[in-house]
Design a protein around this motif. Structure first.
Motif, PDB file in Angstrom:
ATOM      1  N   ASP A 194       2.051  68.078  17.324  1.00  0.00           N
ATOM      2  CA  ASP A 194       1.853  66.798  18.014  1.00  0.00           C
ATOM      3  C   ASP A 194       0.378  66.474  18.193  1.00  0.00           C
ATOM      4  OD1 ASP A 194       4.571  66.653  18.154  1.00  0.00           O
ATOM      5  OD2 ASP A 194       4.719  67.093  20.304  1.00  0.00           O
ATOM      6  N   SER A 195      -0.446  67.495  18.339  1.00  0.00           N
ATOM      7  CA  SER A 195      -1.879  67.271  18.551  1.00  0.00           C
ATOM      8  C   SER A 195      -2.543  66.597  17.361  1.00  0.00           C
ATOM      9  CB  SER A 195      -2.572  68.606  18.835  1.00  0.00           C
ATOM     10  OG  SER A 195      -2.369  69.520  17.755  1.00  0.00           O
ATOM     11  N   ALA A 196      -1.935  66.706  16.174  1.00  0.00           N
ATOM     12  CA  ALA A 196      -2.502  66.064  14.988  1.00  0.00           C
ATOM     13  C   ALA A 196      -2.076  64.617  14.857  1.00  0.00           C
ATOM     14  CB  ALA A 196      -2.089  66.840  13.732  1.00  0.00           C
ATOM     15  N   LEU A 197      -1.217  64.146  15.770  1.00  0.00           N
ATOM     16  CA  LEU A 197      -0.671  62.784  15.685  1.00  0.00           C
ATOM     17  C   LEU A 197      -0.998  61.954  16.911  1.00  0.00           C
ATOM     18  CD1 LEU A 197       2.879  63.853  14.429  1.00  0.00           C
ATOM     19  CD2 LEU A 197       1.003  63.009  13.012  1.00  0.00           C
ATOM     20  N   GLU A 198      -1.960  62.370  17.690  1.00  0.00           N
ATOM     21  CA  GLU A 198      -2.265  61.691  18.944  1.00  0.00           C
ATOM     22  C   GLU A 198      -2.907  60.329  18.702  1.00  0.00           C
ATOM     23  OE1 GLU A 198      -4.688  64.262  21.238  1.00  0.00           O
ATOM     24  OE2 GLU A 198      -3.034  65.603  21.813  1.00  0.00           O
ATOM     25  N   LEU A 199      -2.511  59.360  19.548  1.00  0.00           N
ATOM     26  CA  LEU A 199      -3.140  58.038  19.599  1.00  0.00           C
ATOM     27  C   LEU A 199      -3.611  57.812  21.022  1.00  0.00           C
ATOM     28  CD1 LEU A 199      -0.808  55.675  17.502  1.00  0.00           C
ATOM     29  CD2 LEU A 199      -3.050  56.564  16.863  1.00  0.00           C
ATOM     30  N   ALA A 200      -4.833  57.339  21.173  1.00  0.00           N
ATOM     31  CA  ALA A 200      -5.402  57.154  22.503  1.00  0.00           C
ATOM     32  C   ALA A 200      -4.579  56.150  23.306  1.00  0.00           C
ATOM     33  CB  ALA A 200      -6.849  56.676  22.394  1.00  0.00           C
ATOM     34  N   GLY A 201      -4.145  56.574  24.500  1.00  0.00           N
ATOM     35  CA  GLY A 201      -3.399  55.686  25.389  1.00  0.00           C
ATOM     36  C   GLY A 201      -1.909  55.657  25.136  1.00  0.00           C
ATOM     37  N   PHE A 202      -1.392  56.498  24.226  1.00  0.00           N
ATOM     38  CA  PHE A 202       0.028  56.492  23.894  1.00  0.00           C
ATOM     39  C   PHE A 202       0.597  57.906  23.993  1.00  0.00           C
ATOM     40  CE2 PHE A 202      -1.485  52.635  21.931  1.00  0.00           C
ATOM     41  CZ  PHE A 202      -0.431  51.746  22.060  1.00  0.00           C
ATOM     42  N   GLN A 203       1.880  57.984  24.371  1.00  0.00           N
ATOM     43  CA  GLN A 203       2.632  59.233  24.378  1.00  0.00           C
ATOM     44  C   GLN A 203       3.537  59.293  23.150  1.00  0.00           C
ATOM     45  OE1 GLN A 203       4.238  58.552  28.548  1.00  0.00           O
ATOM     46  NE2 GLN A 203       3.856  60.756  28.655  1.00  0.00           N
ATOM     47  N   LEU A 204       3.575  60.438  22.506  1.00  0.00           N
ATOM     48  CA  LEU A 204       4.343  60.602  21.279  1.00  0.00           C
ATOM     49  C   LEU A 204       5.697  61.230  21.574  1.00  0.00           C
ATOM     50  CD1 LEU A 204       4.683  60.656  18.179  1.00  0.00           C
ATOM     51  CD2 LEU A 204       3.527  62.883  18.207  1.00  0.00           C
ATOM     52  N   PHE A 205       6.751  60.644  20.981  1.00  0.00           N
ATOM     53  CA  PHE A 205       8.107  61.200  21.014  1.00  0.00           C
ATOM     54  C   PHE A 205       8.640  61.133  19.588  1.00  0.00           C
ATOM     55  CE2 PHE A 205       7.168  59.356  25.120  1.00  0.00           C
ATOM     56  CZ  PHE A 205       7.557  60.343  26.016  1.00  0.00           C
ATOM     57  N   ARG A 206       8.994  62.274  19.044  1.00  0.00           N
ATOM     58  CA  ARG A 206       9.343  62.338  17.632  1.00  0.00           C
ATOM     59  C   ARG A 206      10.709  62.999  17.423  1.00  0.00           C
ATOM     60  NH1 ARG A 206       5.000  66.771  15.407  1.00  0.00           N
ATOM     61  NH2 ARG A 206       6.549  67.135  13.751  1.00  0.00           N
ATOM     62  N   ALA A 207      11.358  62.567  16.347  1.00  0.00           N
ATOM     63  CA  ALA A 207      12.637  63.147  15.929  1.00  0.00           C
ATOM     64  C   ALA A 207      12.553  63.356  14.423  1.00  0.00           C
ATOM     65  CB  ALA A 207      13.798  62.231  16.310  1.00  0.00           C
ATOM     66  N   ASP A 208      12.174  64.556  14.016  1.00  0.00           N
ATOM     67  CA  ASP A 208      12.019  64.856  12.595  1.00  0.00           C
ATOM     68  C   ASP A 208      13.390  65.047  11.949  1.00  0.00           C
ATOM     69  OD1 ASP A 208       9.408  64.850  13.364  1.00  0.00           O
ATOM     70  OD2 ASP A 208       9.141  67.029  13.238  1.00  0.00           O
ATOM     71  N   ARG A 209      13.440  64.822  10.659  1.00  0.00           N
ATOM     72  CA  ARG A 209      14.689  65.017   9.918  1.00  0.00           C
ATOM     73  C   ARG A 209      15.050  66.508   9.875  1.00  0.00           C
ATOM     74  NH1 ARG A 209      15.574  62.307   4.113  1.00  0.00           N
ATOM     75  NH2 ARG A 209      16.320  60.613   5.458  1.00  0.00           N
ATOM     76  N   ASP A 210      16.315  66.783  10.174  1.00  0.00           N
ATOM     77  CA  ASP A 210      16.840  68.143  10.108  1.00  0.00           C
ATOM     78  C   ASP A 210      17.373  68.374   8.695  1.00  0.00           C
ATOM     79  OD1 ASP A 210      18.485  70.496  10.294  1.00  0.00           O
ATOM     80  OD2 ASP A 210      18.515  70.229  12.468  1.00  0.00           O
ATOM     81  N   THR A 211      16.768  69.320   7.990  1.00  0.00           N
ATOM     82  CA  THR A 211      17.161  69.537   6.596  1.00  0.00           C
ATOM     83  C   THR A 211      18.589  70.054   6.466  1.00  0.00           C
ATOM     84  OG1 THR A 211      16.166  71.746   6.703  1.00  0.00           O
ATOM     85  CG2 THR A 211      14.789  69.941   5.908  1.00  0.00           C
ATOM     86  N   GLU A 212      19.062  70.827   7.435  1.00  0.00           N
ATOM     87  CA  GLU A 212      20.416  71.367   7.358  1.00  0.00           C
ATOM     88  C   GLU A 212      21.461  70.290   7.639  1.00  0.00           C
ATOM     89  OE1 GLU A 212      20.744  74.680   9.926  1.00  0.00           O
ATOM     90  OE2 GLU A 212      19.282  75.926   8.840  1.00  0.00           O
TER      91      GLU A 212
END
Length: 262
Positions: A145-163
């Motif tokens: 997540d630290s590589a995807l930070e945007l100033a002033g925004f909170q990140l919430f992610r749902a990556d694709r599950d390969t299985e």
């Protein structure tokens, strides 16, 4: 509207009065403008969002050696200010009745992060968005997540599950919630299957209408090769479940539906 009508009535009454006075004394009337008046007739001075321009009525009645000059102040709207609704909306900032959402299909978020950071710094409309929603992020567990930070925004992610999806790459959904709009964000559901990916979050913003206790955002990604009927059924069940669980919340559905739009 009422003040404009009153001003128009006042001008008509004033015109009639001057015409009557000139007629009674049989002095006639004439319309004249000096060179300075013609030059200055369109000069304006700012007052709030309007310009007041000096406009000489042009009816001059002569009573012996005296003259009567009528000067009216006319409100003029500054050019480029006709989009009043957009101006007022921008002034409200993040205190809007409904959230401003930026939606995009990015097809790999990491290689567009520099552009997003530049937009946050330079674009007022982008940085003042309540939520940024991206589909096809192509994120995986090796990207922190630290590589995807945007100033002033909170990140919430749902990556694709390969299985669960049966696919090794692609897909993925993420939300960036503006910290000035909402900090109380919880994840309700994260669904992944060969036919559909769904990511649902519940937001309790600092400012919202009294009718809604929270705002629920449902982001959907349906692959082009998905079974449309199965995706429709699964999405309808998820939305109905959310509505029953949160009857006083506003539910907003957005995303990339591909064939489902047809």
């Amino acid at each position: 509207m009422a003040p404009r009508m009153a001003a128009s009535v006042f001008r008509c009454a004033l015109f009639c009065l001057i015409f009557f006075v000139n007629s009674v004394f049989c002095l006639g009337f004439r319309s004249s403008f000096t060179r300075e008046e013609l030059i200055n007739i369109r000069k304006t001075t700012p007052e709030d969002f309007f310009h007041l321009s000096r406009l000489t009525c042009g009816i001059i009645g002569h009573f012996g050696q005296r003259s009567l000059t009528v000067t009216l102040a006319v409100k003029r709207r500054r050019r480029g200010k006709r989009a009043g609704a957009l101006t007022r909306l921008r002034r409200r900032g993040l205190r809007t009745l409904l959230p401003g959402i930026f939606l995009s299909k990015v097809r790999s978020l990491p290689n567009k992060l520099d552009e997003l950071q530049l937009l946050v710094q330079k674009s007022r409309d982008f940085s003042s968005s309540s939520v940024l929603c991206f589909t096809e992020t192509w994120l995986c567990g090796s990207i922190p997540d630290s590589a995807l930070e945007l100033a002033g925004f909170q990140l919430f992610r749902a990556d694709r599950d390969t299985e669960l999806s049966g696919k090794t790459k692609g897909g993925g959904i993420c939300f960036y919630a503006n910290s000035g709009w909402c900090k109380d964000v919880t994840v309700i559901l994260q669904h992944c299957s060969p036919d559909m990916e769904t990511f649902i979050i519940n937001c309790r913003p600092f400012y919202s209408p009294r009718e809604f206790t929270s705002i629920i955002l449902v982001s959907v990604y349906i692959p082009p090769q998905a079974n449309v009927q199965e995706a429709q059924r699964a999405l309808a069940d998820q939305i109905l479940c959310v509505e029953r669980t949160n009857p006083d919340s506003l539910v907003i559905v957005l995303g990339d539906f591909n064939k489902l739009k047809q």
